[in-house]
Scaffold this motif. Structure first.
Motif, PDB file in Angstrom:
ATOM      1  N   ALA A  34       0.833  -1.196   0.000  1.00  0.00           N
ATOM      2  CA  ALA A  34       0.000   0.000   0.000  1.00  0.00           C
ATOM      3  C   ALA A  34       0.869   1.247   0.000  1.00  0.00           C
ATOM      4  CB  ALA A  34      -0.919   0.009   1.217  1.00  0.00           C
ATOM      5  N   GLU A  35       0.284   2.330  -0.476  1.00  0.00           N
ATOM      6  CA  GLU A  35       0.943   3.632  -0.481  1.00  0.00           C
ATOM      7  C   GLU A  35      -0.015   4.672   0.076  1.00  0.00           C
ATOM      8  OE1 GLU A  35       2.817   6.927  -3.619  1.00  0.00           O
ATOM      9  OE2 GLU A  35       2.158   4.957  -4.335  1.00  0.00           O
ATOM     10  N   ILE A  36       0.454   5.472   1.031  1.00  0.00           N
ATOM     11  CA  ILE A  36      -0.363   6.552   1.567  1.00  0.00           C
ATOM     12  C   ILE A  36      -0.290   7.745   0.615  1.00  0.00           C
ATOM     13  CG2 ILE A  36      -0.606   8.193   3.469  1.00  0.00           C
ATOM     14  CD1 ILE A  36       0.351   5.945   5.332  1.00  0.00           C
ATOM     15  N   LEU A  37      -1.458   8.211   0.183  1.00  0.00           N
ATOM     16  CA  LEU A  37      -1.529   9.255  -0.842  1.00  0.00           C
ATOM     17  C   LEU A  37      -1.945  10.586  -0.226  1.00  0.00           C
ATOM     18  CD1 LEU A  37      -3.441   7.305  -3.663  1.00  0.00           C
ATOM     19  CD2 LEU A  37      -0.977   7.381  -3.216  1.00  0.00           C
ATOM     20  N   THR A  38      -1.190  11.624  -0.519  1.00  0.00           N
ATOM     21  CA  THR A  38      -1.509  12.965  -0.041  1.00  0.00           C
ATOM     22  C   THR A  38      -1.907  13.908  -1.178  1.00  0.00           C
ATOM     23  OG1 THR A  38       0.819  13.627  -0.200  1.00  0.00           O
ATOM     24  CG2 THR A  38       0.060  12.740   1.919  1.00  0.00           C
ATOM     25  N   ASP A  39      -1.847  13.427  -2.422  1.00  0.00           N
ATOM     26  CA  ASP A  39      -2.106  14.264  -3.593  1.00  0.00           C
ATOM     27  C   ASP A  39      -3.008  13.513  -4.566  1.00  0.00           C
ATOM     28  OD1 ASP A  39      -2.080  15.818  -5.862  1.00  0.00           O
ATOM     29  OD2 ASP A  39       0.094  16.116  -5.886  1.00  0.00           O
ATOM     30  N   PRO A  40      -4.150  14.090  -4.964  1.00  0.00           N
ATOM     31  CA  PRO A  40      -5.033  13.431  -5.921  1.00  0.00           C
ATOM     32  C   PRO A  40      -4.347  13.072  -7.235  1.00  0.00           C
ATOM     33  CG  PRO A  40      -6.163  15.286  -4.906  1.00  0.00           C
ATOM     34  CD  PRO A  40      -4.717  15.359  -4.467  1.00  0.00           C
ATOM     35  N   ALA A  41      -3.271  13.765  -7.577  1.00  0.00           N
ATOM     36  CA  ALA A  41      -2.561  13.473  -8.827  1.00  0.00           C
ATOM     37  C   ALA A  41      -1.955  12.074  -8.818  1.00  0.00           C
ATOM     38  CB  ALA A  41      -1.472  14.513  -9.064  1.00  0.00           C
ATOM     39  N   ALA A  42      -1.843  11.458  -7.613  1.00  0.00           N
ATOM     40  CA  ALA A  42      -1.250  10.121  -7.505  1.00  0.00           C
ATOM     41  C   ALA A  42      -2.245   9.002  -7.808  1.00  0.00           C
ATOM     42  CB  ALA A  42      -0.671   9.922  -6.107  1.00  0.00           C
ATOM     43  N   LEU A  43      -3.532   9.321  -7.921  1.00  0.00           N
ATOM     44  CA  LEU A  43      -4.542   8.283  -8.094  1.00  0.00           C
ATOM     45  C   LEU A  43      -4.320   7.358  -9.296  1.00  0.00           C
ATOM     46  CD1 LEU A  43      -7.859  10.121  -7.094  1.00  0.00           C
ATOM     47  CD2 LEU A  43      -6.605   8.383  -5.815  1.00  0.00           C
ATOM     48  N   PRO A  44      -3.878   7.871 -10.442  1.00  0.00           N
ATOM     49  CA  PRO A  44      -3.729   6.971 -11.591  1.00  0.00           C
ATOM     50  C   PRO A  44      -2.714   5.850 -11.400  1.00  0.00           C
ATOM     51  CG  PRO A  44      -3.804   9.253 -12.324  1.00  0.00           C
ATOM     52  CD  PRO A  44      -3.688   9.287 -10.824  1.00  0.00           C
ATOM     53  N   ARG A  45      -1.837   5.946 -10.427  1.00  0.00           N
ATOM     54  CA  ARG A  45      -0.817   4.918 -10.286  1.00  0.00           C
ATOM     55  C   ARG A  45      -1.200   3.801  -9.311  1.00  0.00           C
ATOM     56  NH1 ARG A  45       2.549   9.159  -7.620  1.00  0.00           N
ATOM     57  NH2 ARG A  45       2.686   8.710  -5.378  1.00  0.00           N
ATOM     58  N   VAL A  46      -2.420   3.876  -8.730  1.00  0.00           N
ATOM     59  CA  VAL A  46      -2.846   2.806  -7.826  1.00  0.00           C
ATOM     60  C   VAL A  46      -4.013   2.037  -8.451  1.00  0.00           C
ATOM     61  CG1 VAL A  46      -2.038   3.982  -5.761  1.00  0.00           C
ATOM     62  CG2 VAL A  46      -4.406   4.308  -6.509  1.00  0.00           C
ATOM     63  N   GLY A  47      -4.037   0.728  -8.183  1.00  0.00           N
ATOM     64  CA  GLY A  47      -5.065  -0.129  -8.766  1.00  0.00           C
ATOM     65  C   GLY A  47      -6.315  -0.244  -7.934  1.00  0.00           C
ATOM     66  N   GLY A  48      -6.255   0.211  -6.692  1.00  0.00           N
ATOM     67  CA  GLY A  48      -7.405   0.188  -5.795  1.00  0.00           C
ATOM     68  C   GLY A  48      -7.207   1.236  -4.719  1.00  0.00           C
ATOM     69  N   LEU A  49      -8.279   1.596  -4.043  1.00  0.00           N
ATOM     70  CA  LEU A  49      -8.227   2.744  -3.143  1.00  0.00           C
ATOM     71  C   LEU A  49      -8.990   2.455  -1.858  1.00  0.00           C
ATOM     72  CD1 LEU A  49      -7.007   5.583  -3.420  1.00  0.00           C
ATOM     73  CD2 LEU A  49      -9.244   6.380  -4.192  1.00  0.00           C
ATOM     74  N   ILE A  50      -8.398   2.880  -0.731  1.00  0.00           N
ATOM     75  CA  ILE A  50      -9.067   2.798   0.562  1.00  0.00           C
ATOM     76  C   ILE A  50      -9.202   4.199   1.145  1.00  0.00           C
ATOM     77  CG2 ILE A  50      -8.886   1.996   2.957  1.00  0.00           C
ATOM     78  CD1 ILE A  50      -7.596  -0.531   1.944  1.00  0.00           C
ATOM     79  N   LEU A  51     -10.419   4.530   1.570  1.00  0.00           N
ATOM     80  CA  LEU A  51     -10.701   5.807   2.217  1.00  0.00           C
ATOM     81  C   LEU A  51     -11.031   5.521   3.680  1.00  0.00           C
ATOM     82  CD1 LEU A  51     -11.214   8.888   1.971  1.00  0.00           C
ATOM     83  CD2 LEU A  51     -13.599   8.327   1.442  1.00  0.00           C
ATOM     84  N   PRO A  52     -10.067   5.688   4.588  1.00  0.00           N
ATOM     85  CA  PRO A  52     -10.338   5.465   6.022  1.00  0.00           C
ATOM     86  C   PRO A  52     -11.029   6.689   6.600  1.00  0.00           C
ATOM     87  CG  PRO A  52      -8.066   6.105   5.724  1.00  0.00           C
ATOM     88  CD  PRO A  52      -8.688   6.107   4.347  1.00  0.00           C
ATOM     89  N   GLY A  53     -11.329   6.644   7.893  1.00  0.00           N
ATOM     90  CA  GLY A  53     -11.919   7.831   8.495  1.00  0.00           C
ATOM     91  C   GLY A  53     -12.335   7.637   9.933  1.00  0.00           C
ATOM     92  N   VAL A  54     -12.054   8.632  10.746  1.00  0.00           N
ATOM     93  CA  VAL A  54     -12.555   8.713  12.120  1.00  0.00           C
ATOM     94  C   VAL A  54     -12.978  10.158  12.355  1.00  0.00           C
ATOM     95  CG1 VAL A  54     -11.160   6.820  13.027  1.00  0.00           C
ATOM     96  CG2 VAL A  54     -10.217   9.125  13.017  1.00  0.00           C
ATOM     97  N   GLY A  55     -14.013  10.337  13.193  1.00  0.00           N
ATOM     98  CA  GLY A  55     -14.452  11.688  13.508  1.00  0.00           C
ATOM     99  C   GLY A  55     -15.825  11.998  12.944  1.00  0.00           C
TER     100      GLY A  55
END
Length: 209
Positions: free
Chosen positions: A26-47
């Protein structure tokens, strides 16, 4: 490669370590421009729902996340990350979500201690790729004060109960969400993440990337 969205509202390292334990990078993404290089996505969340959506908007994630989900690539929301997949959240007023699934996020009715925190069983309502190999009534770890109410029962894969029956796992097509924390749910939580990782592998293979 699985991307984990960093918008300041999630247990990123816990999710990353849990994926590693199942054999997926896995890779932690801080920039939407990185989305094309990942094959799947996880959106975590607390709060809080409103705070999460405000952070996603401020950091420029909303449109890229919606487009990514609609592209057909595997997308998983965890806890608050699941709730924002829906149309509306009612915490501290009405706030728009990502609108990827039909329904709203509402507060538990009076009568039980809030938040709902700890281990609870989940009953599978229907078969789904994400729950393959996981027995009915398995235990998962929850921490939440609000739950999803949806008019479309077809998106409810698993249900739990805490004073009221509520969706614990949802899914439609390539989009899934868990109200519980798979990264904190021991064996069966890791199995959820493993199943998601395998869907990412399959999706990448079919796309030829």
């Amino acid at each position: 490669m699985i991307g984990i969205i960093d918008y300041g509202r999630g247990n990123l390292r816990s999710v990353e370590k849990a994926l590693a334990a199942t054999g997926f990078e896995a890779e932690i993404l801080t920039d939407p421009a990185a989305l094309p290089r990942v094959g799947g996505l996880i959106l975590p969340g607390v709060g809080a729902f409103a705070d999460a959506m405000a952070a996603l908007r401020q950091l420029g994630w909303v449109e890229p996340l919606v487009n990514y989900a609609r592209s057909g690539a595997p997308f998983l929301g965890i806890c608050l990350g699941m709730q924002v997949l829906f149309e509306l959240g009612e915490e501290h007023g009405a706030h728009e979500g990502l609108g990827l699934l039909p329904g709203r996020v509402v507060k538990f009715p009076p009568g039980r201690k809030i938040p709902h925190m700890g281990w609870n069983t989940v009953h599978w309502e229907r078969d789904n790729n994400l729950v393959q190999g996981i027995p009915a009534e398995s235990w998962f770890y929850f921490v939440h004060s609000f739950y999803v109410s949806t008019p479309d029962e077809s998106v409810v894969v698993g249900r739990s109960e805490y004073g009221v029956a509520f969706p614990a796992l949802v899914g439609r097509g390539n989009i899934w969400g868990t109200q519980f924390h798979p990264e904190k749910s021991s064996r069966w939580g890791l199995k959820i993440l493993e199943n998601f990782g395998r869907r990412v592998e399959k999706s990448v293979h079919l796309s030829g990337n």
